[in-house]
Design an enzyme around this catalytic site. Structure first.
Site, PDB file in Angstrom:
ATOM      1  N   ARG A 294       0.824  -1.210   0.000  1.00  0.00           N
ATOM      2  CA  ARG A 294       0.000   0.000   0.000  1.00  0.00           C
ATOM      3  C   ARG A 294       0.854   1.254   0.000  1.00  0.00           C
ATOM      4  O   ARG A 294       0.597   2.190  -0.763  1.00  0.00           O
ATOM      5  CB  ARG A 294      -0.948  -0.017   1.204  1.00  0.00           C
ATOM      6  CG  ARG A 294      -2.128  -0.933   1.007  1.00  0.00           C
ATOM      7  CD  ARG A 294      -2.978  -1.068   2.249  1.00  0.00           C
ATOM      8  NE  ARG A 294      -4.180  -1.838   1.936  1.00  0.00           N
ATOM      9  CZ  ARG A 294      -5.025  -2.310   2.832  1.00  0.00           C
ATOM     10  NH1 ARG A 294      -4.817  -2.094   4.124  1.00  0.00           N
ATOM     11  NH2 ARG A 294      -6.096  -3.002   2.465  1.00  0.00           N
ATOM     12  N   TYR A 421      -5.624  -0.263  -6.799  1.00  0.00           N
ATOM     13  CA  TYR A 421      -4.722  -1.285  -6.259  1.00  0.00           C
ATOM     14  C   TYR A 421      -4.713  -1.306  -4.729  1.00  0.00           C
ATOM     15  O   TYR A 421      -4.815  -0.262  -4.072  1.00  0.00           O
ATOM     16  CB  TYR A 421      -3.287  -0.985  -6.689  1.00  0.00           C
ATOM     17  CG  TYR A 421      -2.822  -1.636  -7.982  1.00  0.00           C
ATOM     18  CD1 TYR A 421      -3.355  -2.812  -8.449  1.00  0.00           C
ATOM     19  CD2 TYR A 421      -1.804  -1.045  -8.721  1.00  0.00           C
ATOM     20  CE1 TYR A 421      -2.896  -3.392  -9.626  1.00  0.00           C
ATOM     21  CE2 TYR A 421      -1.333  -1.610  -9.900  1.00  0.00           C
ATOM     22  CZ  TYR A 421      -1.887  -2.787 -10.344  1.00  0.00           C
ATOM     23  OH  TYR A 421      -1.433  -3.352 -11.491  1.00  0.00           O
ATOM     24  N   GLU A 422      -4.503  -2.514  -4.178  1.00  0.00           N
ATOM     25  CA  GLU A 422      -4.235  -2.717  -2.752  1.00  0.00           C
ATOM     26  C   GLU A 422      -5.315  -2.131  -1.847  1.00  0.00           C
ATOM     27  O   GLU A 422      -5.033  -1.592  -0.787  1.00  0.00           O
ATOM     28  CB  GLU A 422      -2.871  -2.126  -2.369  1.00  0.00           C
ATOM     29  CG  GLU A 422      -1.718  -2.637  -3.185  1.00  0.00           C
ATOM     30  CD  GLU A 422      -1.621  -4.153  -3.195  1.00  0.00           C
ATOM     31  OE1 GLU A 422      -2.027  -4.780  -2.207  1.00  0.00           O
ATOM     32  OE2 GLU A 422      -1.152  -4.709  -4.197  1.00  0.00           O
ATOM     33  N   GLY A 423      -6.555  -2.245  -2.270  1.00  0.00           N
ATOM     34  CA  GLY A 423      -7.661  -1.646  -1.540  1.00  0.00           C
ATOM     35  C   GLY A 423      -7.931  -0.278  -2.115  1.00  0.00           C
ATOM     36  O   GLY A 423      -7.061   0.601  -2.108  1.00  0.00           O
ATOM     37  N   GLN A 428      -9.318   2.661   1.855  1.00  0.00           N
ATOM     38  CA  GLN A 428      -8.277   3.275   2.687  1.00  0.00           C
ATOM     39  C   GLN A 428      -8.879   4.308   3.633  1.00  0.00           C
ATOM     40  O   GLN A 428      -8.522   4.376   4.823  1.00  0.00           O
ATOM     41  CB  GLN A 428      -7.225   3.951   1.799  1.00  0.00           C
ATOM     42  CG  GLN A 428      -6.565   3.072   0.772  1.00  0.00           C
ATOM     43  CD  GLN A 428      -5.827   1.892   1.374  1.00  0.00           C
ATOM     44  OE1 GLN A 428      -5.192   2.004   2.400  1.00  0.00           O
ATOM     45  NE2 GLN A 428      -5.942   0.747   0.717  1.00  0.00           N
TER      46      GLN A 428
END
Length: 565
Positions: A294, A421-423, A428
């Site tokens: 992240r 990406y990545e959540g 977030q």
């Protein structure tokens, strides 16, 4: 336009803006002196500027392709990756016991930013491998570490993360991939995974997949997920790639951007895997990988923004319309705002990385809490800002920005995925106002106290800048207290603007530190940020505190366009 790695700008932030110098006073990072940092940045900058950047356009024009079940990468990518591997750049922060440099994440993230600005599609490979290294270091058995870590760190092998399935995206707990014990200490993995970045390629000898799957009788949801190492080729007795495992690439996604990065649909049909960590604790292990990723993705946003801005400045300098357009007020507004935002995003990311390093070096809970709080901010602001600046770069090019041959559009197409990406950045933000405020706001208030103290100490030298920042930080403090009194639906409805407001206040804080430490250029850039970026925090916080009633009061039919519903 040739990309030039921003070595001096990164070095200034590490030296004067974030507490990176404190690391050299710890036992863990005593080798991370200012001279070492500058040498690392200089060498990584040469690699990014001279080796990786020239390959970027070829990756866009000649995407990775699937031929007879094997992924063939873009022209020059194999050579570019070998340069990364042979330079030791995959293992910047990895354990020296297994061949890593053991340097701070702050330096690793600085290197990642430069490589991302040079060639995002290629840099995704070492980013994911580094995340896998981190997960194995913390959770794998000694045997798995001994076999995989040296080969991943050297770049002989590469790593991926396999979470998403057709029916399980953000809701990871809905996954259906199965893991059956084979009776010999291994497991048989069966299922399909999608959106697997660098799921295959011809740049390394083996591709090692970390796969989330469910054991027989495991609890439902995320509590019943385990993590497995599933290599493309099964290692032989000497640890070399042996027979092919029972997995394959079904297809490659045709994407908006990052064409040089093969995004694979993966099929596992009784593939041999090894358990990483404890049964049903796979999410904890995977989050170790994801948290590093992240922050890395946030720095990708910063890197692409830097590259897009460099090209926009070059174009504006050369383009003559009643004089070079770099002198036109609106063009200058866009360039100045972009430069101020890139500085803010870079400083937030490096501050987050330094907090991670201080937590590792000292074991101090406050540093760990700060790192956790800053991670969603660094990821979301870095990527949202990257998209804004890349879009602005097209605008500065005018009509030529919409023409592919200039390359301006590639930056926007490439960076657009980073906010997903990545959540997603919405996730977030929900993490920030949910889990990260679960301490009653302690971590947030400690950060705001630091911002207010910084503003107070700057009142003599820069009273106008200090006053603007002080007022913004006090407004954010009040909003944070108000948000803590809200229920989760109301918090979530305002999560994204709250995160953005916090990022802007932190950006102002780091700009003020730079103005105190630097010369006229940093002071002028701080004035731009305080005048043109920071004031948006007020609108952000107004939306953050608006609650959820207006959103829930609008019917689905009305959202679809039936305003009479």
């Amino acid at each position: 336009m040739s990309y030039k790695a921003p070595v001096e700008q990164i070095d200034f932030i590490l030296t004067h803006v974030v507490p990176f110098p404190e690391l050299a006073r710890t036992d863990l990072y005593r080798e991370a002196s200012a001279d070492t940092a500058r040498a690392i940045l200089a060498e990584a900058g040469k690699l990014a500027s001279n080796v990786l950047a020239p390959l970027n356009r070829a990756g866009d024009l000649h995407p990775a392709r699937l031929e007879n079940g094997v992924v063939r990468t873009s022209p020059g990518f194999a050579e570019g990756f070998r340069a990364i591997a042979e330079g030791g750049w995959v293992g910047v922060s990895a354990d020296p016991e297994y061949g890593g440099m053991g340097l701070p994440q702050a330096l690793n993230m600085a290197v990642a930013e430069m490589m991302s600005g040079a060639n995002l599609a290629l840099q995704l490979n070492p980013l994911l491998t580094q995340g896998q290294i981190e997960a194995l270091e913390h959770h794998a058995s000694d045997d798995l570490k001994a076999l995989y870590l040296p080969r991943l760190i050297s770049g002989d092998w590469s790593g991926t993360m396999n979470l998403t399935e057709p029916g399980a995206g953000s809701d990871v707990g809905a996954l259906t991939t199965k893991a059956e014990p084979a009776g010999d200490g291994t497991y048989r993995i069966s299922g399909q995974k999608i959106y697997i970045t660098w799921g295959d390629g011809d740049v390394t000898a083996n591709t090692c997949h970390l796969v989330l799957a469910r054991l027989p009788g495991a609890p439902k949801g995320t509590r019943g997920i385990s993590l497995f190492m599933v290599p493309k080729f099964l290692p032989d007795d000497q640890g070399n790639p042996g027979v092919a495992n029972d997995l394959k690439v079904v297809s490659l996604e045709h994407k908006l951007g990052i064409h040089g990065s093969p995004t694979c649909v993966m099929s596992y049909d009784g593939a041999t895997g090894w358990l990483v960590g404890d049964e049903n604790k796979g999410m904890a292990a995977m989050f170790t990988m994801m948290n590093v990723a992240r922050l890395g993705v946030g720095m990708q946003g910063v890197g692409v923004a830097e590259a897009a801005l460099q090209q926009a400045v070059a174009y504006a300098t050369d383009r003559d319309q009643m004089g070079p357009i770099i002198g036109h007020p609106d063009v200058r507004r866009m360039l100045a705002t972009g430069r101020a935002e890139v500085f803010a995003g870079r400083a937030i990311g490096l501050a987050c990385a330094t907090a991670i390093d201080l937590a590792s070096a000292t074991g101090d809970a406050d540093h760990a809490a700060r790192a956790a709080f800053l991670t969603p901010i660094a990821k979301a602001y870095g990527t949202d800002m990257g998209i804004r600046v890349a879009d602005m770069g097209i605008q500065i090019h005018g009509g030529m920005g919409y023409v592919e041959e200039t390359g301006a559009a590639q930056y926007l197409r490439d960076v657009r995925i980073t906010s997903i990406y990545e959540g997603t950045n919405g996730i977030q933000a929900m993490d920030l106002v949910g889990r990260k405020l679960a301490d009653g706001g302690d971590a947030a208030m400690r950060l705001l106290d630091e911002v207010l103290d910084g503003a107070k100490s700057a009142q003599g030298a820069h009273p106008d800048l200090a006053h603007q920042l002080w007022q913004a930080a006090e407004t954010l403090r009040e909003a944070t207290h108000a948000l803590l009194d809200r229920d989760m639906p109301a918090r979530f409805a305002g999560a994204v603007p709250y995160l953005t407001a916090f990022a802007r206040v932190l950006g102002g804080h780091f700009h003020l530190r730079a103005a105190m430490a630097g010369g006229a250029g940093h002071q002028a850039l701080a004035r731009v940020f305080m005048a043109r970026v920071l004031p948006h925090h007020a609108g952000d916080l107004a939306e953050a505190l608006a609650g959820a009633d207006d959103l829930t009061g609008l019917s689905d039919a009305a959202l679809a366009g039936d305003v009479a519903a």
